[in-house]
Design a protein around this motif. Sequence first.
Motif, PDB file in Angstrom:
ATOM      1  N   ARG A  67      61.162  17.386  40.781  1.00  0.00           N
ATOM      2  CA  ARG A  67      61.549  18.337  41.824  1.00  0.00           C
ATOM      3  C   ARG A  67      62.925  18.043  42.418  1.00  0.00           C
ATOM      4  NH1 ARG A  67      56.766  18.439  46.080  1.00  0.00           N
ATOM      5  NH2 ARG A  67      58.353  19.674  47.154  1.00  0.00           N
ATOM      6  N   THR A 188      64.511  21.568  41.055  1.00  0.00           N
ATOM      7  CA  THR A 188      63.701  22.784  41.057  1.00  0.00           C
ATOM      8  C   THR A 188      62.906  22.922  42.348  1.00  0.00           C
ATOM      9  OG1 THR A 188      61.873  21.613  39.989  1.00  0.00           O
ATOM     10  CG2 THR A 188      63.460  22.711  38.544  1.00  0.00           C
ATOM     11  N   ASP A 189      63.419  22.359  43.443  1.00  0.00           N
ATOM     12  CA  ASP A 189      62.656  22.344  44.688  1.00  0.00           C
ATOM     13  C   ASP A 189      63.052  23.477  45.633  1.00  0.00           C
ATOM     14  OD1 ASP A 189      64.555  19.975  46.683  1.00  0.00           O
ATOM     15  OD2 ASP A 189      65.189  21.277  45.053  1.00  0.00           O
ATOM     16  N   ASN A 196      55.188  24.819  45.025  1.00  0.00           N
ATOM     17  CA  ASN A 196      55.356  23.498  44.402  1.00  0.00           C
ATOM     18  C   ASN A 196      54.015  22.831  44.137  1.00  0.00           C
ATOM     19  OD1 ASN A 196      58.163  23.358  44.202  1.00  0.00           O
ATOM     20  ND2 ASN A 196      58.394  22.727  46.335  1.00  0.00           N
TER      21      ASN A 196
END
Length: 396
Positions: A67, A188-189, A196
């Motif tokens: 992440r 990708t956070d 998530n």
Amino acid sequence: MKNLNLVVFILALLNTLESLSIDLYLPAFPSMAQIFKTDIGHIQISISVFFAGFAFGQLLWGPLSDRKGRKPILYCGLLLFITGATAIFFTSNIYVLWAMRFLQAFGGSAGIVVGRAIVIDLYDKQKSIAIFSQQSQISGIAPIIAPLLGSVFLKFWGWNSSFAFLCIMGLITFFMVYKYVPETHVKTDLSTDAENERGLKDQLKMIITNRDFINSTMVGSIAFASLIIYISSAPFLFMELHGFSSGVFSFIFAFNSLALITAAYITPKLIKRINNSTLLFTATIVLLIVCALHILIAAGNIAVALEIAMLYLSLLAIGILFPITSAHALSPFKEGRGTAAALLGFTQLIITFLMSALIGFLEADSIIPMVVARAGMALIAVWFGYRIFKTRTVPV
């Protein structure tokens, strides 16, 4: 992109920190027992605590690296590792030692799990096996020189100088990661926490239902547990049971550790001629045979030289298994590689922790529980190795 050979070296250095953290202070166990006003058994617990920290740390660092990116996680982990090593240098309290060993391992585990993910980010499956083998050759030097170096530190500067050295190594590695290791995973956070969480659950489900991952992880975990059980039992076997000095123990330990470097050297050559799954299955069979012979030798108290030979051959088989199982377990996944690497490392260390605790509970003045446990685990490894061989899901 930065020079990949240098990146591979730095990733191997991250692996080396783990080996150094375990092997460097082994010759100091008797001295530490006196300084900490306890017995060797309580000092040995610091190894078990270390593996517990490594296990739980990987569960955190792996998903976070998916992440947040690889490099920020490496920074955080190395800082915790350095903090733990520094605190140990100044303590003489057994409980502080245990706590700081946990912290040191919790941080150091980031290097292992993120390093594996970076390799899979950069290379395909077949090349990954070769890269993991190269890393093993580099990091395999640590078990050879660490006890010898630890003996020198102990003689001239005391037991805690080993942890000063680990602190310095951590600082050097931190600088090299900052300077030369590229970021191999895009953050990708940007999604919500709920998204998530759902994404992580989907990744976990995908990973734990993958047959390649399960079979390879079990073989790799058993191999790792067998190695660590040998390492943690080696001071008792050679210094307590056979009466060798710390210096002689260091040389014996170094000799056996050569098996890991030999295995790392020959594995890339073998996989060019033998199917990966065939080589993996064969290595598990060799491990079982050698461990079974070790039981007979230890029970009959035949010769310490034969015990050393059996340990060497078992480490050779284990060294062959490491790169193959790591590549097989992680390469099926395009997403969630950090999470997969975390689950691989966690499984390795939990099995190691449980088996070490079991042996510690059973062991009195005999090495038999250790050799029987290693043989039993090898038998299980053969079963999972056969499943990999039978399905032949991994291409050459």
